[in-house]
Enzyme design. Structure first.
Site, short mmCIF file in Angstrom:
data_model
loop_
_atom_site.label_atom_id
_atom_site.label_comp_id
_atom_site.label_asym_id
_atom_site.label_seq_id
_atom_site.Cartn_x
_atom_site.Cartn_y
_atom_site.Cartn_z
N TYR A 68 23.13 76.22 51.24
CA TYR A 68 22.27 75.02 51.33
C TYR A 68 21.79 74.58 49.94
CZ TYR A 68 22.29 76.07 56.28
OH TYR A 68 22.70 76.31 57.58
N SER A 69 22.49 75.02 48.91
CA SER A 69 22.01 74.85 47.53
C SER A 69 21.78 73.39 47.11
CB SER A 69 23.02 75.50 46.59
OG SER A 69 22.78 75.10 45.28
N ASN A 70 20.55 73.13 46.64
CA ASN A 70 20.25 71.81 46.08
C ASN A 70 21.05 71.57 44.81
OD1 ASN A 70 18.21 71.25 48.00
ND2 ASN A 70 16.77 72.52 46.86
#
Ligand SMILES: Cc1ncc(COP(=O)(O)O)c(C=O)c1O
EC number: 4.4.1.15
Length: 302
Positions: free
Chosen positions: A67-69
């Site tokens: 889910y990395s920004n």
């Protein structure tokens, strides 16, 4: 600086009036929906310096979780600037399930190639980086979370004349680049408070490799671990949005903000303090968090 980021006061709340505390939020999240907040500044010099070296076939490689920004931001930059990007993603099981993950779907849509690696391979990032450096010698390899010395220089641009008049500067902490930049370039009389959303005992040491100043405190805001979402925090985030019209994300800024209110309540900040929180973005993660919460029949983030 070209970008004028607004600083918004959190209006009169009983708790703030009673304690004589003034609380403000700097909306770095408004820079861009995907390349938002600290990500924009951490990538600023990394990518501009690389492009100035005029690589023949530019390629940006970086690392991140599902889910990395940061993955979201790098893929968006690649798409906007017409640069090839490669994301090394933690968790080989995601290779079959990436279509269920809004962050990875968007990264693919942005043209990012995704390579899924086991958690063990991912942990051994030095080896992986060395291999990638040999395989793609002209590429720019950005570490996880975008944190390195260039990132720290970029974070300097979150500070300006408007931020000088605060006693405390607050940020959520993941890989530590953002707090290191704030610590390095803030005023002598300011105290930096970092809300650590990752349970990692080596974090302070890693921050001290990037800043020469010991003007920061780290406070635990992991709420059960990195990426763990608890229902009380969802209620806080939804309440905050309804009251102040400011969205918060469930991994970083929502946790920081809830913890700040708890700390005000517990008299951590002396009476009369003027506090500035940096809204570091991360709102792209809400869709993925809601997909997860929906499967568990839990309340969603509005
Ligand atoms: C929204 C948000 N806030 C805070 C952070 C923490 O920044 P850092 O990894 O530099 O500590 C991140 C990670 O980049 C993030 O995405």
């Amino acid at each position: 600086m070209l970008l004028q980021i607004p600083i918004k006061p959190i209006p009169i709340l009983e708790i703030l009036v009673n304690k004589n505390i003034r609380l403000f939020i700097k909306r770095e999240d408004l820079i861009h929906p995907q390349i938002s907040g600290n990500k924009y500044w951490k990538l600023f010099y990394n990518i501009n310096n690389y492009l100035e070296s005029q690589p023949e076939k530019p390629l940006i490689i970086t690392f991140g979780g599902a889910y990395s920004n940061h993955i979201s931001s790098v893929s968006t930059v690649g798409n906007l600037a017409g640069i090839q990007t490669l994301g090394i993603i933690r968790g080989e099981e995601l290779e079959k399930k990436w279509k269920d993950n809004p962050t990875l779907v968007a990264a693919k849509r942005n043209g990012m190639n995704l390579k899924f690696v086991s958690r063990e391979e991912y942990r051994n990032k030095e080896k992986l980086t060395e291999f990638l450096r040999q395989e793609f010698p002209d590429s720019l390899i950005i570490p996880e979370g975008g944190t390195n010395e260039n990132a720290v220089q970029g974070i300097k641009m979150m500070l300006n004349n408007d931020t000088k008049d605060f006693d405390y500067l607050c940020t959520a902490v993941g890989t530590g680049g953002t707090i290191a930049g704030i610590s390095m370039f803030c005023e002598e009389n300011q105290t930096v408070v970092g809300f650590n959303v990752v349970e990692d005992s080596s974090l302070e040491h890693r921050i001290l490799e990037l800043t020469s100043r010991r003007n920061f405190h780290l406070t635990d805001a992991a709420f059960g671990g990195y990426g763990k979402i608890n229902d009380e925090n969802i209620r806080f985030i939804n309440d905050f949005k309804t009251k102040h019209k400011i969205p918060l994300d469930p991994v970083y800024t929502g946790k920081m903000m809830q913890k700040i209110f708890e700390m005000i309540d517990a008299d951590y900040f002396p009476e009369g303090s003027k506090i500035l929180c940096f809204h570091t973005g991360g709102l792209q993660g809400i869709e993925g968090a809601n997909a997860f919460l929906e499967k568990q029949n839990r309340n969603l983030i509005i």
